[in-house]
Structures are given as structure tokens and as C-alpha cells.
Design a protein around this motif. Sequence first.
Motif, short mmCIF file in Angstrom:
data_model
loop_
_atom_site.label_atom_id
_atom_site.label_comp_id
_atom_site.label_asym_id
_atom_site.label_seq_id
_atom_site.Cartn_x
_atom_site.Cartn_y
_atom_site.Cartn_z
N THR A 218 0.83 -1.22 0.00
CA THR A 218 0.00 0.00 0.00
C THR A 218 0.86 1.25 0.00
N ARG A 219 2.18 1.10 0.14
CA ARG A 219 3.08 2.26 0.27
C ARG A 219 3.57 2.73 -1.09
N VAL A 220 2.66 3.25 -1.88
CA VAL A 220 2.96 3.83 -3.19
C VAL A 220 2.75 5.33 -3.06
N GLU A 221 3.82 6.12 -3.20
CA GLU A 221 3.76 7.52 -2.76
C GLU A 221 4.26 8.50 -3.82
N TYR A 222 3.66 9.69 -3.78
CA TYR A 222 4.08 10.81 -4.62
C TYR A 222 4.72 11.86 -3.71
N HIS A 223 5.93 12.29 -4.09
CA HIS A 223 6.65 13.28 -3.28
C HIS A 223 7.02 14.47 -4.16
N ARG A 224 6.58 15.64 -3.78
CA ARG A 224 6.78 16.84 -4.59
C ARG A 224 8.26 17.22 -4.73
N ASP A 225 9.08 16.81 -3.77
CA ASP A 225 10.50 17.16 -3.85
C ASP A 225 11.32 16.14 -4.62
N LEU A 226 10.67 15.12 -5.16
CA LEU A 226 11.34 14.12 -5.99
C LEU A 226 11.07 14.51 -7.45
N ALA A 227 11.83 15.46 -7.96
CA ALA A 227 11.48 16.09 -9.24
C ALA A 227 12.57 15.89 -10.28
N VAL A 228 12.13 15.77 -11.53
CA VAL A 228 13.05 15.66 -12.66
C VAL A 228 12.57 16.56 -13.80
N HIS A 229 13.51 16.84 -14.72
CA HIS A 229 13.18 17.56 -15.95
C HIS A 229 13.38 16.59 -17.10
N ALA A 230 12.30 16.28 -17.80
CA ALA A 230 12.31 15.24 -18.82
C ALA A 230 12.43 15.83 -20.22
N SER A 231 12.91 15.01 -21.14
CA SER A 231 13.09 15.43 -22.53
C SER A 231 11.74 15.68 -23.21
N VAL A 232 11.74 16.63 -24.14
CA VAL A 232 10.55 16.90 -24.96
C VAL A 232 10.75 16.37 -26.39
N ARG A 233 11.74 15.50 -26.57
CA ARG A 233 12.03 15.00 -27.92
C ARG A 233 10.83 14.28 -28.55
N ARG A 234 10.13 13.50 -27.73
CA ARG A 234 8.99 12.77 -28.29
C ARG A 234 7.87 13.74 -28.69
N LEU A 235 7.67 14.76 -27.88
CA LEU A 235 6.67 15.78 -28.23
C LEU A 235 7.03 16.45 -29.54
N ARG A 236 8.31 16.78 -29.74
CA ARG A 236 8.75 17.40 -30.98
C ARG A 236 8.55 16.46 -32.17
N ALA A 237 8.82 15.19 -31.96
CA ALA A 237 8.74 14.23 -33.06
C ALA A 237 7.29 13.90 -33.43
N TYR A 238 6.42 13.77 -32.43
CA TYR A 238 5.06 13.29 -32.67
C TYR A 238 4.02 14.40 -32.74
N GLY A 239 4.28 15.54 -32.06
CA GLY A 239 3.23 16.53 -31.87
C GLY A 239 2.43 16.19 -30.63
N LEU A 240 1.70 17.16 -30.07
CA LEU A 240 1.00 16.97 -28.80
C LEU A 240 -0.06 15.88 -28.90
N ARG A 241 -0.88 15.91 -29.93
CA ARG A 241 -1.98 14.95 -30.04
C ARG A 241 -1.46 13.51 -30.10
N ASP A 242 -0.49 13.27 -30.97
CA ASP A 242 0.00 11.90 -31.13
C ASP A 242 0.88 11.47 -29.95
N THR A 243 1.50 12.42 -29.27
CA THR A 243 2.24 12.07 -28.05
C THR A 243 1.28 11.55 -26.99
N LEU A 244 0.14 12.23 -26.83
CA LEU A 244 -0.87 11.77 -25.88
C LEU A 244 -1.43 10.41 -26.28
#
Length: 263
Positions: A218-244
Motif C-alpha cells: 500500500t506504500r505507493v507515494e508521490y513526493h513533490r520534492d522528488l522532481a526531474v526535468h524530462a526530454s521533450v524529444r517525443r513531443l517534438r517528433a510526434y506533436g502533442l496529439r500523437d504524443t498523448l
Amino acid sequence: MTTPAPLGAGGVRLWVVVPAFDERAGIARTLAALAAQHDRDFRLVVVDNASTDGTAAETEKACAAYGLGVVVVMESRKGTGAASDTGVRHAIAHGATHVLRTDADTLPDPGWTAAGRRAFAAGADLVTGPMRARTDEVRLRPWERVVLPGVIGLCQTFGRFRPSNRAPELKGPYRMSPGCNIGVSATAYEASGGFPRTAIEELHEDRELVNRVRRVSTRVEYHRDLAVHASVRRLRAYGLRDTLRWYLDHGHHPDVVDVRNIA
């Protein structure tokens, strides 16, 4: 036989796993972000997933320059799930009590490993946190700066109500946990079966791991201070609609799955 590292702060022996496929051009930036962590009491394993561009050599060169210890493990079966599983199991076999995973095109915030350690020390079995867009790869358009945070929030909300994430045998709460920002205890990993050994186009291995762990903890947790900056390469390649559509059970079927260096 490798001697396990001593237990670190909070009784957590922490490893970081980074699967990588043909990331020679950019992996040094991810490694620099790991070298800049406030909590450097971790071991690093990079899984070279059948790269053809010298990713392993670049990894070792960059880690030497940053004073960051690394083990490079080879995984010939191509796939984010397979590579991640190999890396986590290597870490556990060499003494890890907990593992954080990120991607080879992701920049963890300087407090990322420290945040993971705190969460694990408090008893979490699976952790995740905010995923923000990188701005150093490509220039984000004004509308993207406004829309992307909302899209991520919408996906998180949708995930909580998705029927497959609400099965009665799932104990813990659902947390959208992107593969570039997920952590798991060794105990929960082994009890749940871990990452499926699949390719990225076959199954979203991160969501599968979350639900596998939810079957045993049951210990599945979200922590606001556990943050990353992810690549937008897929968004650039696919566009927003197809990325979703891609992230929604691979509703988009691109000709090129492994996007690289999209300007």
C-alpha cells in the motif's frame, strides 16, 4: 564477489539505474545532474541497451570527468522494460535495498536522491514525483510552457480513474509514475516481479510496475520534492496529439519509435 556498500543515511543502501540506448550525444548531461546531487551516497548503474554509437564509452568518460562512480551493464535484449529490469536486478544482487530509476535524457533536480532516500527511510515501497519539461534541449514554445503542466495533470487524474488501475486486487493508491522518475524498494520489486522485460512499443513498463507493486504493498507515494526535468524529444517528433495517443496504450504508431536529437 562485490562487497555491498554499507547502509547509508536512514538505513537505505541506494542505487540509481539509468537504461540507455544510443545516448552518446546527450547522456553526459544526465550524468552531470547525478554528479550534482546533494546526496552522493549512492551507486550508479547504466544499462547499455544494445547501443551502436559508443554510449558505454561516453558514459565511462563522463563519469570519470565528474568523479562519479559507475558500473556499465550490457543488455542485448532491446527494450526499456528489459534494460530497467536488468539494471534493478543487478543493483539488488549487489546489495541495494532501494533503487531510483531515471532516463538517459532526463535531468534530476539536485535534491532528487536525497528526496528518494527520505521517502524510502520513512517506509515507501514505490515513489514518484513531478516531471517537468527540459528547456535546455530545444526552445519551448510559449503555448507549450502553459499547456504542458496542465496536460501532465490531466494524465495523472485520468490514471486514477482508469478501470485497469482500479482493479480490486490492487491495494495501494495509483500514482502516475513515469519511467524517468520512479523508485522502488528491493523487497517490493522482488515480491511483485519487477519491470516486465518488454520493448517500449509493447507495454508501458512504468505503469505495469506501479500496478505490480500495488498488488503487494500500500506504500505507493508521490513526493513533490522528488522532481526531474524530462526530454521533450517525443513531443517534438510526434506533436502533442500523437504524443498523448502514444502514452495512452500506444494509440499512435510512429514509424520511428526511438526519437533522437529532435530540434
